[in-house]
Scaffold this motif. Structure first.
Motif, mmCIF file in Angstrom:
data_model
loop_
_atom_site.group_PDB
_atom_site.id
_atom_site.type_symbol
_atom_site.label_atom_id
_atom_site.label_comp_id
_atom_site.label_asym_id
_atom_site.label_seq_id
_atom_site.Cartn_x
_atom_site.Cartn_y
_atom_site.Cartn_z
ATOM 1 N N ALA A 301 73.365 57.413 39.939
ATOM 2 C CA ALA A 301 71.977 57.522 40.236
ATOM 3 C C ALA A 301 71.683 56.265 41.056
ATOM 4 N N ASP A 302 72.088 55.228 40.914
ATOM 5 C CA ASP A 302 71.512 54.213 41.684
ATOM 6 C C ASP A 302 72.205 54.193 43.030
ATOM 7 N N THR A 303 73.283 54.856 43.200
ATOM 8 C CA THR A 303 73.853 54.879 44.704
ATOM 9 C C THR A 303 73.147 56.098 45.425
ATOM 10 N N VAL A 304 72.329 56.907 44.795
ATOM 11 C CA VAL A 304 71.680 57.667 45.723
ATOM 12 C C VAL A 304 69.998 57.404 45.765
ATOM 13 N N GLY A 305 69.898 56.027 45.342
ATOM 14 C CA GLY A 305 68.488 55.544 45.513
ATOM 15 C C GLY A 305 67.575 55.470 44.550
ATOM 16 N N ILE A 306 67.959 56.022 43.175
ATOM 17 C CA ILE A 306 67.133 55.896 42.136
ATOM 18 C C ILE A 306 67.179 54.774 41.315
ATOM 19 N N LYS A 307 65.806 54.060 41.256
ATOM 20 C CA LYS A 307 65.766 52.727 40.636
ATOM 21 C C LYS A 307 65.836 52.845 39.197
ATOM 22 N N VAL A 308 67.057 52.409 38.719
ATOM 23 C CA VAL A 308 67.257 52.941 37.072
ATOM 24 C C VAL A 308 66.514 52.080 36.129
ATOM 25 N N ASN A 309 66.428 51.102 36.293
ATOM 26 C CA ASN A 309 65.750 50.442 35.188
ATOM 27 C C ASN A 309 63.954 50.505 35.249
ATOM 28 N N PRO A 310 63.605 50.514 36.446
ATOM 29 C CA PRO A 310 62.170 51.021 36.495
ATOM 30 C C PRO A 310 61.911 52.467 35.952
ATOM 31 N N THR A 311 62.896 53.303 36.291
ATOM 32 C CA THR A 311 62.901 54.787 35.933
ATOM 33 C C THR A 311 62.740 54.886 34.296
ATOM 34 N N ARG A 312 63.699 53.762 33.704
ATOM 35 C CA ARG A 312 63.965 53.758 32.246
ATOM 36 C C ARG A 312 62.480 53.495 31.590
ATOM 37 N N PHE A 313 61.886 52.116 32.324
ATOM 38 C CA PHE A 313 60.818 51.447 31.951
ATOM 39 C C PHE A 313 59.798 52.338 31.767
ATOM 40 N N TRP A 314 59.246 53.120 32.790
ATOM 41 C CA TRP A 314 57.970 54.155 32.614
ATOM 42 C C TRP A 314 58.304 55.240 31.815
ATOM 43 N N ASN A 315 59.491 55.756 31.768
ATOM 44 C CA ASN A 315 59.746 56.979 30.857
ATOM 45 C C ASN A 315 59.643 56.618 29.269
ATOM 46 N N VAL A 316 60.075 55.321 29.156
ATOM 47 C CA VAL A 316 60.113 54.980 27.720
ATOM 48 C C VAL A 316 58.589 54.980 27.340
ATOM 49 N N THR A 317 57.856 54.040 28.312
ATOM 50 C CA THR A 317 56.477 54.149 28.190
ATOM 51 C C THR A 317 55.673 55.513 27.935
ATOM 52 N N LEU A 318 56.254 56.515 29.011
ATOM 53 C CA LEU A 318 55.677 57.810 28.298
ATOM 54 C C LEU A 318 56.133 58.308 27.163
ATOM 55 N N ALA A 319 57.292 58.008 26.605
ATOM 56 C CA ALA A 319 57.765 58.610 25.488
ATOM 57 C C ALA A 319 56.825 57.912 24.144
ATOM 58 N N GLY A 320 56.488 56.679 24.366
ATOM 59 C CA GLY A 320 55.680 55.949 23.459
ATOM 60 C C GLY A 320 54.316 56.680 23.405
ATOM 61 N N ALA A 321 53.774 56.931 24.591
ATOM 62 C CA ALA A 321 52.374 57.592 24.637
ATOM 63 C C ALA A 321 52.634 59.050 23.659
ATOM 64 N N ILE A 322 53.605 59.680 24.103
ATOM 65 C CA ILE A 322 53.578 60.996 23.180
ATOM 66 C C ILE A 322 53.976 60.857 21.626
#
Length: 425
Positions: A301-322
Motif C-alpha cells: 500500500a505504501d508503494t502505491v502512495g497510500i499513507k499507511v499510518n494516517p490511514t490507520r489512525f483515522w480509521n481507528v478513530t472512526l471505529a471508536g465513534a461507532i
C-alpha cells in the motif's frame, strides 16, 4: 478442526486438500447433548408459541405442539444434517453455511419446544429482546471489523462502550436531548480510540496490551466519576432522556418481523444504516480498498502512495465513534442511568463476534445477533422455569460464544497485518 492431505496419490502433486471438521464436530456434540437431555429429562404436554401480541395489526393464532414427539422429530432432522456435514468433511468439501444455519435453527427450536412444556413462548418478545440486546454488540463488532481490517486490533471495545455510556447519560441529562447524548457517546468512543491509536501506531506499543490497559483505565475512571459526580447529583446528572420507539408505518404491521425490526428506537435504525454503509463501503469504495490494503499488506500500500499510518489512525478513530454509539444504547435506550461496569464485558463478546464473523461486517452482525439471542433466551428459560440450574442458564451466552468461535468458525485467518506496527522503510 481442519486437516490437510496432499493428493499426490491421486496424480495431483502439490494440491492441498483441507478437511473442515469443526462444524461437523460441533453439530455432533450438540446433537448428542440434546439427545441426552431429552432422554434423561423427558417432558410431556404441549408447547405453545405465540406469534402475535396485543398490538399486532394481524391476528395470528397460537401454535401448540406436542412437546415430546416434536422435540424428537426435530432432533432427528438435526442428526440427519449432522451426518451430511460429516460426509462433507470426509469428502474434503467446504461446509455449507446455509446447512449449518438450518441445523442451528433446528437445534434451538427443538430445545425451545422441550423447555416450553406446558408453557408459552412469546416469539415476538423473544426476537425483539434478541435484537435489542444485540444493538451494542453490533456497533462494537463493526468498530472491531474496521479496526482490524486496517491493521489495529481493538481490544478496547469494552472501554469505548463504558465511556460512551457515561458520556451519553451525562450530556443527555444536562441537555435533555438524547441526540446530543448520542453524539457525546461517540466522542467518548473516539477519545478511547485516539489513545489506542497514538500508543499503538505512533509509539509502537503492543496493541493488545494497550487495549487491555485502556479497558481497566476507563473502568476505574468511570467508576470514580460515578461516585464523585453522578451519585451525588443523580436527579440532574444521571437521568438521561431516552429514545422512544418509532414505529415505521406499514412495515411495523408485518406479522412477526414487523414489530421486531420496525418498531424500534432511533439507535436501532441507525444501526441498520451503519451496517449497510460499512458493508458497502468496505468492498465497494476507494476508502474500503485502501483500508483493506493497509490491513493486508501495508508495504505494498505504501508503494502505491497510500499513507499507511494516517490511514490507520483515522480509521481507528472512526471505529471508536461507532463503538461509542453502541455504548449510548446502555443509557439512552436500555436504562436512563449509569452504573459502575454496566457493560458487563459485552465489549469482549463484540470482539468474539468479529472473529466469528471472519472480519466481515455482515457476518459479524449475524454473530452479534446470535449472542443477543442467547442472552435473551437465558431470560426466557428462567421465566419458563425449565429444570436447568440457574447457574447453567447464566452461563448460556458465554457457552454459545465459545461454541461459535471454537466450534463453527473453523480455521480462519484474520487480516495479515493486524496487530503489526508499520515502520516506513
Amino acid at each position: 478442526m481442519a486437516t490437510t492431505d496432499l493428493t499426490a496419490a491421486a496424480g495431483l502433486p502439490g494440491v492441498v486438500k483441507v478437511r473442515h471438521a469443526k462444524p461437523a464436530i460441533a453439530l455432533g456434540i450438540t446433537t448428542i447433548l440434546l439427545a441426552i437431555l431429552f432422554a434423561l429429562v423427558p417432558r410431556g404436554g404441549t408447547s405453545t408459541f405465540r406469534l402475535a401480541d396485543g398490538g399486532s395489526a394481524i391476528a395470528i393464532p397460537d401454535v401448540a405442539l406436542p412437546t415430546g414427539p416434536t422435540s424428537w422429530i426435530l432432533l432427528a432432522l438435526l442428526a440427519a444434517i449432522t451426518v451430511l456435514t460429516v460426509l462433507d468433511a470426509v469428502a474434503y468439501r467446504r461446509p455449507r453455511t446455509w446447512l449449518v444455519a438450518v441445523a442451528g435453527a433446528l437445534g434451538v427450536f427443538a430445545f425451545l419446544v422441550w423447555a416450553a412444556a406446558e408453557g408459552l413462548v412469546p416469539v415476538i418478545g423473544l426476537l425483539f429482546g434478541a435484537v435489542s440486546l444485540s444493538v451494542p454488540l453490533i456497533f462494537g463488532a463493526l468498530g472491531g471489523v474496521i479496526g482490524e481490517r486496517v491493521g489495529v486490533v481493538n481490544v478496547a471495545i469494552e472501554g469505548q462502550f463504558l465511556l460512551g455510556a457515561f458520556g451519553a447519560v451525562l450530556i443527555g441529562s444536562i441537555t435533555g436531548n438524547p441526540f446530543i447524548g448520542l453524539i457525546a457517546a461517540m466522542v467518548g468512543g473516539v477519545l478511547v480510540s485516539l489513545v489506542l491509536a497514538v500508543f499503538s501506531i505512533r509509539y509502537l506499543v503492543d496493541q493488545v496490551i494497550v487495549g487491555v490497559v485502556l479497558n481497566v483505565l476507563v473502568t476505574g475512571l468511570t467508576g470514580f466519576l460515578f461516585g464523585a459526580l453522578l451519585a451525588p447529583n443523580e436527579e440532574t446528572l444521571n437521568r438521561a432522556t431516552t429514545f422512544q420507539r418509532l414505529p415505521i408505518p406499514l412495515l411495523s404491521d408485518i406479522p412477526v418481523i414487523g414489530p421486531v425490526l420496525f418498531n424500534q428506537t432511533f439507535i436501532v435504525y441507525l444501526m441498520y444504516i451503519t451496517v449497510g454503509l460499512v458493508a458497502w463501503g468496505l468492498y465497494r469504495t476507494r476508502w474500503g480498498l485502501r483500508l483493506r490494503a493497509v490491513g493486508e499488506h501495508p508495504q505494498a500500500a505504501d508503494t502505491v502512495g497510500i499513507k499507511v499510518n494516517p490511514t490507520r489512525f483515522w480509521n481507528v478513530t472512526l471505529a471508536g465513534a461507532i463503538a461509542g454509539a453502541g455504548g449510548a444504547y446502555f443509557t439512552l435506550v436500555s436504562v436512563p442511568t449509569f452504573t459502575k461496569e454496566m457493560t458487563a464485558g459485552l465489549g469482549f463478546i463484540a470482539l468474539a463476534a468479529v472473529i466469528f464473523g471472519r472480519w466481515d461486517p455482515i457476518r459479524a452482525t449475524l454473530a452479534a445477533l446470535l449472542f443477543g439471542f442467547a442472552t435473551n433466551l437465558q431470560n426466557l428459560l428462567t421465566v419458563l422455569r425449565t429444570p436447568i440450574p440457574s447457574e447453567f442458564m447464566l452461563m448460556l451466552p458465554y457457552v454459545v460464544t465459545i461454541l461459535a468461535v471454537a466450534g463453527f468458525a473453523g480455521q480462519i485467518r484474520g487480516p495479515a497485518a493486524a496487530g503489526k506496527p508499520y515502520i516506513k522503510g
